[in-house]
Design a protein around this motif. Structure first.
Motif, PDB file in Angstrom:
ATOM      1  N   ARG A 188       0.831  -1.206   0.000  1.00 51.48           N
ATOM      2  CA  ARG A 188       0.000   0.000   0.000  1.00 51.48           C
ATOM      3  C   ARG A 188       0.865   1.256   0.000  1.00 51.48           C
ATOM      4  N   LEU A 189       2.148   1.098   0.467  1.00 49.28           N
ATOM      5  CA  LEU A 189       3.059   2.242   0.416  1.00 49.28           C
ATOM      6  C   LEU A 189       3.328   2.637  -1.031  1.00 49.28           C
ATOM      7  N   ALA A 230       0.369   4.543  -2.172  1.00 45.71           N
ATOM      8  CA  ALA A 230       0.409   5.886  -1.601  1.00 45.71           C
ATOM      9  C   ALA A 230       1.403   6.759  -2.359  1.00 45.71           C
ATOM     10  N   LEU A 258       0.863  10.268  -4.632  1.00 48.56           N
ATOM     11  CA  LEU A 258       1.558  11.520  -4.343  1.00 48.56           C
ATOM     12  C   LEU A 258       2.328  12.037  -5.563  1.00 48.56           C
ATOM     13  N   LEU A 310      13.312   0.160   1.470  1.00 44.10           N
ATOM     14  CA  LEU A 310      12.701  -0.666   2.516  1.00 44.10           C
ATOM     15  C   LEU A 310      13.085  -2.138   2.417  1.00 44.10           C
ATOM     16  N   THR A 348      14.085   1.579  11.485  1.00 44.61           N
ATOM     17  CA  THR A 348      13.007   1.411  10.494  1.00 44.61           C
ATOM     18  C   THR A 348      12.462   0.008  10.438  1.00 44.61           C
ATOM     19  N   HIS A 382      -4.896   2.892   6.596  1.00 43.81           N
ATOM     20  CA  HIS A 382      -3.723   2.465   7.361  1.00 43.81           C
ATOM     21  C   HIS A 382      -2.551   3.430   7.216  1.00 43.81           C
ATOM     22  N   ALA A 406      -0.279   4.623   5.691  1.00 49.22           N
ATOM     23  CA  ALA A 406       0.662   4.482   4.575  1.00 49.22           C
ATOM     24  C   ALA A 406       1.744   5.556   4.588  1.00 49.22           C
ATOM     25  N   LEU A 407       2.246   5.889   5.776  1.00 52.54           N
ATOM     26  CA  LEU A 407       3.418   6.771   5.851  1.00 52.54           C
ATOM     27  C   LEU A 407       4.650   5.936   5.522  1.00 52.54           C
ATOM     28  N   PHE A 408       5.657   6.572   4.917  1.00 48.60           N
ATOM     29  CA  PHE A 408       6.878   5.844   4.576  1.00 48.60           C
ATOM     30  C   PHE A 408       7.704   5.670   5.849  1.00 48.60           C
ATOM     31  N   PRO A 409       7.920   4.435   6.296  1.00 45.74           N
ATOM     32  CA  PRO A 409       8.557   4.229   7.605  1.00 45.74           C
ATOM     33  C   PRO A 409      10.024   4.625   7.626  1.00 45.74           C
ATOM     34  N   HIS A 410      10.664   4.743   6.446  1.00 47.89           N
ATOM     35  CA  HIS A 410      12.091   5.063   6.431  1.00 47.89           C
ATOM     36  C   HIS A 410      12.325   6.563   6.310  1.00 47.89           C
ATOM     37  N   MET A 411      11.258   7.354   6.367  1.00 46.28           N
ATOM     38  CA  MET A 411      11.421   8.806   6.274  1.00 46.28           C
ATOM     39  C   MET A 411      10.805   9.447   7.516  1.00 46.28           C
ATOM     40  N   TYR A 430      10.074   9.764  13.471  1.00 44.10           N
ATOM     41  CA  TYR A 430       9.742   8.736  12.484  1.00 44.10           C
ATOM     42  C   TYR A 430       8.312   8.262  12.736  1.00 44.10           C
ATOM     43  N   ASN A 467       6.907   5.456  13.183  1.00 48.02           N
ATOM     44  CA  ASN A 467       6.649   4.449  14.223  1.00 48.02           C
ATOM     45  C   ASN A 467       6.782   5.011  15.633  1.00 48.02           C
ATOM     46  N   ARG A 477       0.452  15.311   4.303  1.00 46.93           N
ATOM     47  CA  ARG A 477       1.170  14.873   3.108  1.00 46.93           C
ATOM     48  C   ARG A 477       0.261  14.894   1.878  1.00 46.93           C
TER      49      ARG A 477
END
Lengths: 261, 371
Positions: A160-161, A164, A168, A183, A261, B91, B93-98, B138, B140, B154
């Motif tokens: 889903r990322l 998303a 964008l 990732l 992460t 859910h 859907a934020l980018f976890p590595h940013m 972050y 999380n 965003r």
């Protein structure tokens, strides 16, 4: 006070650790042997076998060969294996499972069987004793490792990322570059490391397709030890042990830093 | 300083749109017009086609037949990354590595906006959702509600003319949900962006929307304001899905412009009659019904059904009763503060005027789809 069973468990772990380390611990003292013999325990002390490794062209050439082949294999197998992991993960469940089983056969089939097949084909295609031949054979052996490492990451990757990112304004390549790849990078990197090591210490296939003009380090070690019991082998072993330990420690350090992460 | 982001909202025109997956029809020939700047909610149970409609607008799936225009332009075949639409997912859907800041800057970077301009816009968007202090965290490290606010920033930071939200509050607890509903409403008012919001929660739809489209089985049953849907439902499904209701069924006789329904041995009179040959049912709203003692003096023209109180709940602002009628139908009644109190087991009359009931064609699917 720790219970009896805990002490027993601790002792057992120590025993297993010793068992795993024993061959390495034998090699290190042997590499400083004063005599030209592989006897254990060694007699005397000298650096001559290290000296021999760095100056004798038999050793330096085979080491360079192995390094070049393993580096190419790491790159090729990582690219191909990562693409395969995408295919396997994102195909329909049944197709993906079948593909995966097919793709990891090089891990399951006995090395000797593979080696015979490869040798037979290489004789006809004149690939015996060539870098191309080594790279092709080792890439085949390394792909399953990359596939498994990357697939483990892809399976927990939230698709889903990607949706998303597209919403964008990111096209498919940008999505891959900015979201997917970062990732799954831990999987890709450990896949690359496995691929490198698979090629670097591969001996069975190498023995079949080697030639006097192109030897890899494991082949050189094997011929050297069977021919003249040269303690240089122990020096090489010690160096490799040191190198891999450093790589793994570095990997662990990077891993903890990225642990966020 | 904190000048709100502003954008002219886009209109959406969907005509005769269908979406099929093999033999399964997810969306069956829908028409939907959304005005610029409107807050439109797509409401319905799961599998009713509301999310499919959102995905068509976003470009996540292709339309099988029909047309879809955004801002007066057909978007058929246009991939989602070229549609310039903000999307908020259930859910997050934020980018976890940013970091939060990087997440919000992402759509700007893709549009070639860099440097100070980008920083300013990120700050403004985070200010809007009250998350400016979290730019270096972050995802999380944030709670669900905070993550969703960042996701909202965003999706709005690049001033899209249209924002789509797919059950954005579905994973949050009730208190937080109610607070964020008001936040979303405020942001919509400030921006002038067209909002399309998907939910299965009818209360949420009533709180947020200018208009609501009620979906059922791949079709739109009715489009209207919350008041229109509640007071004048076009179908039994809409009547039952929006708000609380009691449905009465019985033998029906039509005489002139009156419809008379016999329930057990009691008669209920309704004004008007249904067009067509459909079997009528009567829909009652709990607050349009009063509870009376069986002997009480009847008001002229009033309908009365006798029953016993099966459940009595004190709500502070009034009371809610469930009354078992003679045919075992449970009638829901809400009485205001100060009305007579009844206890479980009391014999009561459920009283209502003919003008306060709604005659609707019966629809068996309206019962099945409600869970």
């Amino acid at each position: 006070m720790p219970s009896f069973s805990r002490i027993l468990l601790g002792l057992f772990c120590l025993l297993v650790a010793l068992l795993l380390l024993a061959p390495t611990l034998v090699v290190i003292p042997m590499s400083f042997n004063g005599n030209k013999s592989l006897a254990f325990p060694p007699v005397g002390f000298s650096w001559q076998w290290y000296d021999n490794f760095f100056t004798n062209p038999d050793w330096t050439t085979s080491f360079t060969n192995s390094l070049i082949i393993a580096l190419i294999v790491a790159v090729v197998a990582t690219v191909v294996g990562t693409l395969a992991a995408f295919g396997v993960t994102r195909a329909a469940a049944r197709t993906g499972g079948l593909l995966r089983a097919l793709l990891i056969t090089p891990m399951v089939v006995p090395g000797v069987v593979l080696a015979i097949g490869i040798y037979a084909v290489y004789l006809d295609t004149h690939l015996v004793g060539t870098v191309t031949g080594f790279v092709l054979a080792h890439t085949m052996l390394a792909i399953p490792f990359v596939l498994i490492a990357v697939q483990a990451n892809l399976e927990v990757f939230d698709r889903r990322l990607e949706t998303a990112a597209a919403s964008l304004g990111a096209g498919r390549l940008t999505v891959f570059r900015t979201v997917t790849l970062p990732l799954i990078l831990p999987g890709v990197l450990s896949g690359a490391l496995f691929a490198f090591i698979t090629s670097f210490d591969e001996i069975i296939v190498a023995l079949f397709i080697t030639s006097p003009y192109l030897k890899t380090l494991p082949v050189q070690i094997y011929t050297s030890i069977t021919r003249d019991a040269d303690p240089t082998v122990a020096a090489v072993g010690t160096l490799l042990f040191l190198a891999t330990s450093l790589i793994i420690i570095a990997g662990l350090l990077i891993g903890t830093r990225r642990g966020r992460t | 300083m904190n000048a709100p982001l502003r954008s002219a909202g886009a209109a959406i025109e969907i005509r005769k749109a269908s979406k099929r997956y093999g033999a399964f029809v997810a969306l069956n020939d829908i028409d939907l017009s959304i005005r610029p700047g409107e807050f439109m909610t797509l409401l319905g149970p799961s599998g009713s086609g509301k999310t499919t409609t959102l995905n068509l607008i976003a470009g996540f799936t292709d339309i099988s037949s029909g047309t879809l225009e955004i801002g007066g332009k057909s978007v058929t075949g246009l991939p989602s990354h070229k549609r310039n639409i903000g999307v908020v997912f259930q859910h997050y859907a934020l980018f976890p590595h940013m970091t939060v800041g990087k997440n919000v800057a992402y759509p700007l970077t893709l549009r070639g906006i860099n440097g100070d301009d980008r920083e300013k816009r990120v700050k403004r968007a985070l200010d809007m959702v009250k998350m400016a202090d979290f730019a270096h965290r972050y995802p999380n490290e944030l709670s669900g509600g905070q993550q969703q606010r960042v996701a909202l920033a965003r999706a709005l930071v690049f001033d899209p003319p249209l924002l789509l939200m797919d059950e954005p509050l579905g994973a949050l607890d009730k208190k937080l949900r109610e607070w964020l509903q008001l936040e979303i409403k405020r942001i919509h008012r400030e921006l002038g962006t067209t909002f399309v919001y998907v939910t299965h929660d009818q209360e949420e739809a009533l709180v947020l929307s200018d208009r609501i489209a009620v979906f059922n089985g791949g079709r739109i049953e009715q489009i209207g304001t919350g008041r229109e849907l509640y007071d004048n439902p076009a179908t039994l499904f809409v009547g039952r899905f929006i708000g609380e209701s009691t449905v009465l069924r019985g033998a029906v006789e039509v005489s002139g412009d009156k419809t008379v329904m016999t329930i057990a041995d009691e008669k209920v009179v309704a004004h008007g009659r249904l067009a067509g040959g459909a079997r009528p049912v009567i829909l009652l709203r709990p607050e349009r019904v009063a509870l009376k003692r069986p002997g009480a003096e009847p008001v002229s023209g009033e309908n009365r059904l006798s029953g016993t109180v099966a459940e009595a709940i004190y709500l502070g602002s009034g009371s809610k009763y469930e009354v078992r009628l003679k045919d075992s139908t449970i009638a829901i009644v809400r009485s205001p503060l100060g009305a007579a109190d009844f206890a479980i087991g009391d014999a009561v009359d459920v009283a209502f005027m003919p003008a306060d009931l709604t005659l609707l064609p019966d629809d068996a699917s309206a019962d099945v789809t409600l869970t």
